[in-house]
Design a protein around this motif. Structure first.
Motif, PDB file in Angstrom:
ATOM      1  N   ALA A 213       0.850  -1.190   0.000  1.00  0.00           N
ATOM      2  CA  ALA A 213       0.000   0.000   0.000  1.00  0.00           C
ATOM      3  C   ALA A 213       0.889   1.244   0.000  1.00  0.00           C
ATOM      4  O   ALA A 213       1.931   1.279   0.654  1.00  0.00           O
ATOM      5  N   VAL A 214       0.461   2.252  -0.746  1.00  0.00           N
ATOM      6  CA  VAL A 214       1.179   3.528  -0.811  1.00  0.00           C
ATOM      7  C   VAL A 214       0.322   4.574  -0.118  1.00  0.00           C
ATOM      8  O   VAL A 214      -0.831   4.775  -0.488  1.00  0.00           O
ATOM      9  N   THR A 215       0.871   5.223   0.913  1.00  0.00           N
ATOM     10  CA  THR A 215       0.148   6.285   1.619  1.00  0.00           C
ATOM     11  C   THR A 215       1.001   7.551   1.607  1.00  0.00           C
ATOM     12  O   THR A 215       2.177   7.511   1.936  1.00  0.00           O
ATOM     13  N   THR A 216       0.372   8.632   1.203  1.00  0.00           N
ATOM     14  CA  THR A 216       1.068   9.918   1.170  1.00  0.00           C
ATOM     15  C   THR A 216       0.579  10.759   2.330  1.00  0.00           C
ATOM     16  O   THR A 216      -0.600  11.091   2.403  1.00  0.00           O
ATOM     17  N   SER A 217       1.464  11.088   3.242  1.00  0.00           N
ATOM     18  CA  SER A 217       1.129  11.915   4.401  1.00  0.00           C
ATOM     19  C   SER A 217       1.212  13.385   4.018  1.00  0.00           C
ATOM     20  O   SER A 217       1.829  13.750   3.015  1.00  0.00           O
ATOM     21  N   ALA A 218       0.616  14.216   4.849  1.00  0.00           N
ATOM     22  CA  ALA A 218       0.694  15.666   4.625  1.00  0.00           C
ATOM     23  C   ALA A 218       2.158  16.089   4.637  1.00  0.00           C
ATOM     24  O   ALA A 218       2.925  15.692   5.506  1.00  0.00           O
ATOM     25  N   GLY A 219       2.549  16.875   3.665  1.00  0.00           N
ATOM     26  CA  GLY A 219       3.916  17.362   3.587  1.00  0.00           C
ATOM     27  C   GLY A 219       4.834  16.521   2.726  1.00  0.00           C
ATOM     28  O   GLY A 219       5.955  16.940   2.423  1.00  0.00           O
TER      29      GLY A 219
ATOM     30  N   ALA B 131       6.338   9.092  -0.516  1.00  0.00           N
ATOM     31  CA  ALA B 131       5.201   8.474   0.164  1.00  0.00           C
ATOM     32  C   ALA B 131       5.725   7.354   1.054  1.00  0.00           C
ATOM     33  O   ALA B 131       6.909   6.989   0.987  1.00  0.00           O
ATOM     34  N   ASP B 132       4.852   6.814   1.881  1.00  0.00           N
ATOM     35  CA  ASP B 132       5.191   5.687   2.735  1.00  0.00           C
ATOM     36  C   ASP B 132       4.691   4.412   2.065  1.00  0.00           C
ATOM     37  O   ASP B 132       3.596   4.382   1.502  1.00  0.00           O
ATOM     38  N   LEU B 133       5.498   3.356   2.126  1.00  0.00           N
ATOM     39  CA  LEU B 133       5.087   2.055   1.603  1.00  0.00           C
ATOM     40  C   LEU B 133       4.804   1.129   2.768  1.00  0.00           C
ATOM     41  O   LEU B 133       5.621   1.008   3.689  1.00  0.00           O
ATOM     42  N   LEU B 134       3.662   0.485   2.734  1.00  0.00           N
ATOM     43  CA  LEU B 134       3.289  -0.484   3.752  1.00  0.00           C
ATOM     44  C   LEU B 134       3.320  -1.867   3.114  1.00  0.00           C
ATOM     45  O   LEU B 134       2.506  -2.166   2.235  1.00  0.00           O
ATOM     46  N   LEU B 135       4.252  -2.703   3.548  1.00  0.00           N
ATOM     47  CA  LEU B 135       4.347  -4.067   3.037  1.00  0.00           C
ATOM     48  C   LEU B 135       3.395  -4.926   3.853  1.00  0.00           C
ATOM     49  O   LEU B 135       3.568  -5.087   5.060  1.00  0.00           O
ATOM     50  N   VAL B 136       2.393  -5.464   3.181  1.00  0.00           N
ATOM     51  CA  VAL B 136       1.301  -6.184   3.851  1.00  0.00           C
ATOM     52  C   VAL B 136       1.401  -7.666   3.540  1.00  0.00           C
ATOM     53  O   VAL B 136       1.623  -8.062   2.389  1.00  0.00           O
ATOM     54  N   GLY B 137       1.214  -8.486   4.575  1.00  0.00           N
ATOM     55  CA  GLY B 137       1.240  -9.935   4.418  1.00  0.00           C
ATOM     56  C   GLY B 137      -0.108 -10.474   3.984  1.00  0.00           C
ATOM     57  O   GLY B 137      -1.098  -9.742   3.875  1.00  0.00           O
ATOM     58  N   ALA B 138      -0.172 -11.775   3.750  1.00  0.00           N
ATOM     59  CA  ALA B 138      -1.399 -12.423   3.295  1.00  0.00           C
ATOM     60  C   ALA B 138      -2.520 -12.325   4.327  1.00  0.00           C
ATOM     61  O   ALA B 138      -3.695 -12.323   3.970  1.00  0.00           O
ATOM     62  N   ASP B 139      -2.148 -12.209   5.611  1.00  0.00           N
ATOM     63  CA  ASP B 139      -3.155 -12.100   6.667  1.00  0.00           C
ATOM     64  C   ASP B 139      -3.647 -10.666   6.870  1.00  0.00           C
ATOM     65  O   ASP B 139      -4.463 -10.403   7.752  1.00  0.00           O
TER      66      ASP B 139
ATOM     67  N   ASP C 205       9.179   4.496   5.380  1.00  0.00           N
ATOM     68  CA  ASP C 205       8.756   5.896   5.434  1.00  0.00           C
ATOM     69  C   ASP C 205       9.519   6.753   4.437  1.00  0.00           C
ATOM     70  O   ASP C 205      10.724   6.597   4.256  1.00  0.00           O
ATOM     71  N   GLY C 206       8.800   7.697   3.831  1.00  0.00           N
ATOM     72  CA  GLY C 206       9.422   8.725   3.000  1.00  0.00           C
ATOM     73  C   GLY C 206      10.175   8.227   1.788  1.00  0.00           C
ATOM     74  O   GLY C 206      11.229   8.753   1.455  1.00  0.00           O
ATOM     75  N   VAL C 207       9.627   7.246   1.102  1.00  0.00           N
ATOM     76  CA  VAL C 207      10.297   6.688  -0.075  1.00  0.00           C
ATOM     77  C   VAL C 207      10.113   7.642  -1.260  1.00  0.00           C
ATOM     78  O   VAL C 207       8.989   7.924  -1.659  1.00  0.00           O
ATOM     79  N   PRO C 208      11.213   8.150  -1.819  1.00  0.00           N
ATOM     80  CA  PRO C 208      11.078   9.004  -3.000  1.00  0.00           C
ATOM     81  C   PRO C 208      10.610   8.180  -4.196  1.00  0.00           C
ATOM     82  O   PRO C 208      11.049   7.060  -4.388  1.00  0.00           O
ATOM     83  N   ARG C 209       9.713   8.765  -4.966  1.00  0.00           N
ATOM     84  CA  ARG C 209       9.129   8.074  -6.118  1.00  0.00           C
ATOM     85  C   ARG C 209       8.682   6.676  -5.721  1.00  0.00           C
ATOM     86  O   ARG C 209       9.129   5.653  -6.260  1.00  0.00           O
ATOM     87  N   ALA C 210       7.774   6.653  -4.762  1.00  0.00           N
ATOM     88  CA  ALA C 210       7.344   5.414  -4.112  1.00  0.00           C
ATOM     89  C   ALA C 210       6.729   4.410  -5.077  1.00  0.00           C
ATOM     90  O   ALA C 210       6.901   3.202  -4.900  1.00  0.00           O
ATOM     91  N   GLU C 211       6.016   4.866  -6.088  1.00  0.00           N
ATOM     92  CA  GLU C 211       5.389   3.941  -7.037  1.00  0.00           C
ATOM     93  C   GLU C 211       6.434   3.117  -7.789  1.00  0.00           C
ATOM     94  O   GLU C 211       6.243   1.934  -8.039  1.00  0.00           O
ATOM     95  N   VAL C 212       7.546   3.734  -8.138  1.00  0.00           N
ATOM     96  CA  VAL C 212       8.621   3.021  -8.842  1.00  0.00           C
ATOM     97  C   VAL C 212       9.243   1.983  -7.913  1.00  0.00           C
ATOM     98  O   VAL C 212       9.475   0.828  -8.310  1.00  0.00           O
TER      99      VAL C 212
END
Length: 173
Positions: free
Chosen positions: A109-115, A122-130, A138-145
């Protein structure tokens, strides 16, 4: 006779760990950086296509930004994708802070916080199957890439594991 093994992808082998990508978080990973990002985007009035806040605030706050930048380079972290895991390391040094195996990641999941928008981060959340968050980057530049790189590395890892299992099953006992 040569002892060099031919590999399908140069530098990558099924039995050795290889670094795929390394990235350092932007200033948007910190509260102070997000506050600067909010300040830099606070006046959306354009002057010749440039926001007024981009003209007014970056230069006077540049000493704060420089201190924050050098602090992150010395005491921050870096995100490393290998052909086996996603790891968080100290930016200087050899201490690993966290890791998640690629096979354990179900979605990202990609979440962009204020600022963070000013820094294109943006922040990347690595989510498991559960559905549990395994790791937060936190704060990954060009998070989609970076997200796409992780997903491609995960898919390659899973395909490789399936292929090796098939080959192993064919071997006579």
């Amino acid at each position: 006779m040569s002892s060099v093994r031919i590999q399908a992808i140069s530098g990558v082998s099924a039995d050795a760990e290889t670094i795929v990508a390394t990235i350092y978080p932007s200033m948007a990973a910190t509260a102070a950086g997000r506050l600067l990002g909010l300040l830099y985007d606070c006046i959306p009035i354009p002057i010749n296509g440039i926001k007024l806040s981009h003209l007014l605030f970056p230069l006077p706050t540049s000493p704060i930004a420089l201190v924050l930048y050098f602090y992150l380079k010395a005491f921050g972290s870096k995100y490393v994708i290998t052909n086996r895991a996603v790891r968080v390391w100290n930016s200087l040094g050899v201490r690993m802070r966290a890791q998640v195996a690629l096979a354990d990641i179900d979605e990202i999941a990609v979440t962009t916080s204020a600022g963070q928008r000013f820094f294109k981060a943006a922040d990347l959340l690595l989510v498991g199957a559960d559905g549990r968050v395994l790791l937060r980057l936190d704060g990954v530049p060009r998070a989609e890439v970076f997200r796409q790189t992780i997903l491609e590395a995960r898919d390659a890892r899973l395909q490789n594991d399936r292929a090796l299992a098939t080959i192993k099953a064919r071997q006579p006992a």
